[in-house]
Design an enzyme around this catalytic site. Structure first.
Site, PDB file in Angstrom:
ATOM      1  N   SER A 104       2.806  -6.092  -0.740  1.00 25.94           N
ATOM      2  CA  SER A 104       3.202  -5.314  -1.924  1.00 25.94           C
ATOM      3  C   SER A 104       3.980  -4.047  -1.576  1.00 25.94           C
ATOM      4  CB  SER A 104       1.945  -4.960  -2.723  1.00 25.94           C
ATOM      5  OG  SER A 104       1.020  -4.255  -1.921  1.00 25.94           O
ATOM      6  N   CYS A 129     -11.790 -14.033  -1.165  1.00 22.58           N
ATOM      7  CA  CYS A 129     -12.315 -12.764  -0.651  1.00 22.58           C
ATOM      8  C   CYS A 129     -13.263 -12.170  -1.688  1.00 22.58           C
ATOM      9  CB  CYS A 129     -11.164 -11.792  -0.380  1.00 22.58           C
ATOM     10  SG  CYS A 129     -11.671 -10.361   0.608  1.00 22.58           S
ATOM     11  N   GLU A 172      -7.253 -13.168  17.904  1.00 24.78           N
ATOM     12  CA  GLU A 172      -7.626 -13.521  16.518  1.00 24.78           C
ATOM     13  C   GLU A 172      -7.064 -14.889  16.151  1.00 24.78           C
ATOM     14  OE1 GLU A 172      -9.468 -12.411  14.188  1.00 24.78           O
ATOM     15  OE2 GLU A 172      -9.842 -10.286  14.505  1.00 24.78           O
ATOM     16  N   ARG A 226     -10.336   0.077   5.636  1.00 20.53           N
ATOM     17  CA  ARG A 226     -10.931  -1.203   6.024  1.00 20.53           C
ATOM     18  C   ARG A 226     -10.818  -1.409   7.517  1.00 20.53           C
ATOM     19  NH1 ARG A 226      -9.534  -5.036   0.926  1.00 20.53           N
ATOM     20  NH2 ARG A 226     -10.349  -3.570  -0.576  1.00 20.53           N
ATOM     21  N   ARG A 248      -3.426  -2.941  -4.598  1.00 16.78           N
ATOM     22  CA  ARG A 248      -4.724  -2.484  -5.105  1.00 16.78           C
ATOM     23  C   ARG A 248      -4.633  -2.122  -6.582  1.00 16.78           C
ATOM     24  NH1 ARG A 248      -6.796   0.073   0.647  1.00 16.78           N
ATOM     25  NH2 ARG A 248      -6.481  -1.907   1.707  1.00 16.78           N
ATOM     26  N   LYS A 301       0.007 -10.622   8.521  1.00 19.29           N
ATOM     27  CA  LYS A 301       0.190  -9.728   7.402  1.00 19.29           C
ATOM     28  C   LYS A 301      -0.056  -8.287   7.829  1.00 19.29           C
ATOM     29  CE  LYS A 301      -2.334  -8.888   3.236  1.00 19.29           C
ATOM     30  NZ  LYS A 301      -3.478  -9.195   2.464  1.00 19.29           N
ATOM     31  N   CYS A 336     -13.468  -8.736  -2.344  1.00 15.82           N
ATOM     32  CA  CYS A 336     -13.166  -7.360  -2.759  1.00 15.82           C
ATOM     33  C   CYS A 336     -12.771  -7.209  -4.231  1.00 15.82           C
ATOM     34  CB  CYS A 336     -12.138  -6.721  -1.838  1.00 15.82           C
ATOM     35  SG  CYS A 336     -10.570  -7.572  -1.774  1.00 15.82           S
ATOM     36  N   TYR A 390       6.784 -11.553  -3.112  1.00 13.57           N
ATOM     37  CA  TYR A 390       6.720 -11.336  -4.563  1.00 13.57           C
ATOM     38  C   TYR A 390       8.024 -11.751  -5.234  1.00 13.57           C
ATOM     39  CZ  TYR A 390       2.296  -9.184  -3.634  1.00 13.57           C
ATOM     40  OH  TYR A 390       0.988  -9.010  -3.238  1.00 13.57           O
ATOM     41  N   CYS A 393     -14.729  -6.076   1.178  1.00 10.58           N
ATOM     42  CA  CYS A 393     -14.445  -7.507   1.334  1.00 10.58           C
ATOM     43  C   CYS A 393     -15.686  -8.299   1.743  1.00 10.58           C
ATOM     44  CB  CYS A 393     -13.354  -7.714   2.370  1.00 10.58           C
ATOM     45  SG  CYS A 393     -11.824  -6.871   1.950  1.00 10.58           S
ATOM     46  N   LYS A 440      -4.596  -9.872  10.254  1.00 10.00           N
ATOM     47  CA  LYS A 440      -4.376  -8.972   9.126  1.00 10.00           C
ATOM     48  C   LYS A 440      -4.682  -7.550   9.587  1.00 10.00           C
ATOM     49  CE  LYS A 440      -6.033  -8.110   4.441  1.00 10.00           C
ATOM     50  NZ  LYS A 440      -6.780  -8.668   3.308  1.00 10.00           N
TER      51      LYS A 440
HETATM   52  C1  PBG Z   1      -7.706  -8.754  -0.008  1.00 12.56           C
HETATM   53  C2  PBG Z   1      -6.215  -8.747  -0.023  1.00 12.56           C
HETATM   54  C3  PBG Z   1      -5.371  -7.638   0.056  1.00 12.56           C
HETATM   55  C4  PBG Z   1      -4.060  -8.127   0.011  1.00 12.56           C
HETATM   56  C5  PBG Z   1      -4.148  -9.516  -0.107  1.00 12.56           C
HETATM   57  N1  PBG Z   1      -5.487  -9.880  -0.100  1.00 12.56           N
HETATM   58  C6  PBG Z   1      -5.702  -6.191   0.061  1.00 12.56           C
HETATM   59  C7  PBG Z   1      -6.395  -5.592   1.206  1.00 12.56           C
HETATM   60  O1  PBG Z   1      -6.803  -6.250   2.159  1.00 12.56           O
HETATM   61  O2  PBG Z   1      -6.601  -4.384   1.174  1.00 12.56           O
HETATM   62  C8  PBG Z   1      -2.819  -7.305   0.065  1.00 12.56           C
HETATM   63  C9  PBG Z   1      -1.575  -8.005  -0.378  1.00 12.56           C
HETATM   64  C10 PBG Z   1      -0.430  -7.094  -0.656  1.00 12.56           C
HETATM   65  O3  PBG Z   1      -0.465  -5.883  -0.394  1.00 12.56           O
HETATM   66  O4  PBG Z   1       0.580  -7.599  -1.193  1.00 12.56           O
HETATM   67  N2  PBG Z   1      -8.220  -9.739  -0.856  1.00 12.56           N
END
Ligand code: PBG
Length: 330
Positions: free
Chosen positions: A277, A120, A236, A220, A207, A251, A122, A316, A130, A197
């Site tokens: 996360s 990605c 999708e 986003r 982040r 996700k 970002c 995690y 992104c 996603k």
């Molecule tokens: C973007 C990306 C994100 C996460 C994984 N890849 C952040 C987003 O899309 O804002 C989030 C993963 C997480 O929260 O554990 N490269």
């Protein structure tokens, strides 16, 4: 009062019977550990928002890979945190970038470890988006974004990655990456699509972990999916199947179990789910507040993913899964 002939509690009398009748099980080999590797560090640094998680240096990554292997984990997903950023994420495809170095190091150290790389822009853009912004902001310059994603994927491939995981929800990303990889002799490399996603509040701690909390753009919603949508998730997923994805990922995890089950029903491809996360941090915070025992709640969440039909779980806590499944199931 008399009970019916079939008494459900007969199945649950003791741990042996409960294990014997278990419909689902969890293996550390099916759990994928996310790892953050920071270009500017010489040793690991704690991530405050994700208890127990760190940003790795290349040397702390070495130890971590050994420990993960011993814990039965067979796959990691890597996120790079670079020192330099620009508007087009040009450093993301540098053959000596932090992620490319990390991939080479892991594949030399332990070739059997499956290395997945998040693909990605970002983490590498000064604006934190992104994609590369186009003239009609916030819409992206689609062709330029796909071209840069291909450059990144090819640099990961040259470094020895096993699976490329594009996470930007860019239309056409799977088709474009598949054809670039194939054209350059990398048809053996798998594509795990972040197929479904959602734009989610649960990405908050990531982040910080990715080192760009302040720059990462919060909203986003013009490219990630809206959580009002359920059928759209299948569209999708179907597109990614048609475009040549090898694995479909959903996700976040826990709030989206309906989507995991839907996608599972509609596809014969392997399905992965990302326990993100915010979910991990929330379990820790609740346990700290005395709401429940962390390990019990974590295991229950992971089993929910398996039950919903996920083949792989990105979590995690992959490293600790084996420690707590054996004593707790039964
Ligand atoms: C973007 C990306 C994100 C996460 C994984 N890849 C952040 C987003 O899309 O804002 C989030 C993963 C997480 O929260 O554990 N490269």
């Amino acid at each position: 009062m008399s009970y019916p002939q079939t008494r459900m509690q007969r199945y649950r009398q003791n741990p042996t019977l409960r294990t014997l009748f278990a419909e689902h099980t969890l293996r550390p080999e099916c759990c994928i550990q996310p790892l953050f590797i920071h270009e500017g560090l010489t040793e690991a640094r704690d991530i405050g928002s994700l208890p127990g998680m760190v940003q790795h240096s290349l040397s702390s990554l070495r130890l971590e890979i050994d420990m993960l292997w011993l814990a039965g984990v067979r796959a990691v997903i890597l996120f790079g945190i670079p020192l330099t950023k620009d508007a087009t994420a040009s450093t993301a495809s540098d053959e000596n970038g932090i992620l490319q170095k990390a991939i080479r190091q892991i594949k030399t150290q332990r070739p059997e470890m499956t290395v997945i790389a998040d693909c990605c822009l970002c983490e590498y853009t000064t604006h934190g988006h992104c994609g590369i912004p186009g003239p009609k902001a916030p819409l992206f310059d689609h062709d330029a974004t796909l071209a840069q994603l291909s450059e990144i994927a090819l640099s990961y491939a040259a470094a020895g990655v096993d699976i490329v995981a594009p996470s930007g929800m860019m239309d056409g990303m799977i088709q474009s990456l598949r054809s670039s990889l194939d054209q350059h002799g990398f048809s053996d490399i798998l594509l795990m699509s972040y197929a479904v996603k959602y734009a989610s509040a649960f990405y908050g701690p990531f982040r910080h972990a990715a080192g760009s909390g302040d720059v990462f753009s919060g909203n986003r919603r013009h490219h990630q999916m809206a959580y009002t949508q359920r059928k759209e998730a299948l569209r999708e997923a179907q597109l990614d199947v048609q475009e040549g994805a090898d694995i479909l990922m959903i996700k976040p995890g826990m709030p989206y179990l309906d989507i995991v089950a839907d996608v599972r029903r509609e596809t014969t491809l392997p399905v992965a789910v990302y326990q993100v996360s915010g979910e991990y941090a929330m379990l820790h915070a609740a346990a700290k507040a005395g709401v429940f025992t962390y390990e019990e709640a974590m295991l229950e969440s992971l089993m929910a993913f398996v039950r919903a039909g996920a083949n792989w779980i990105i979590t995690y806590d992959a490293k600790r899964v084996r420690d707590f499944i054996t004593p707790m199931l039964g």
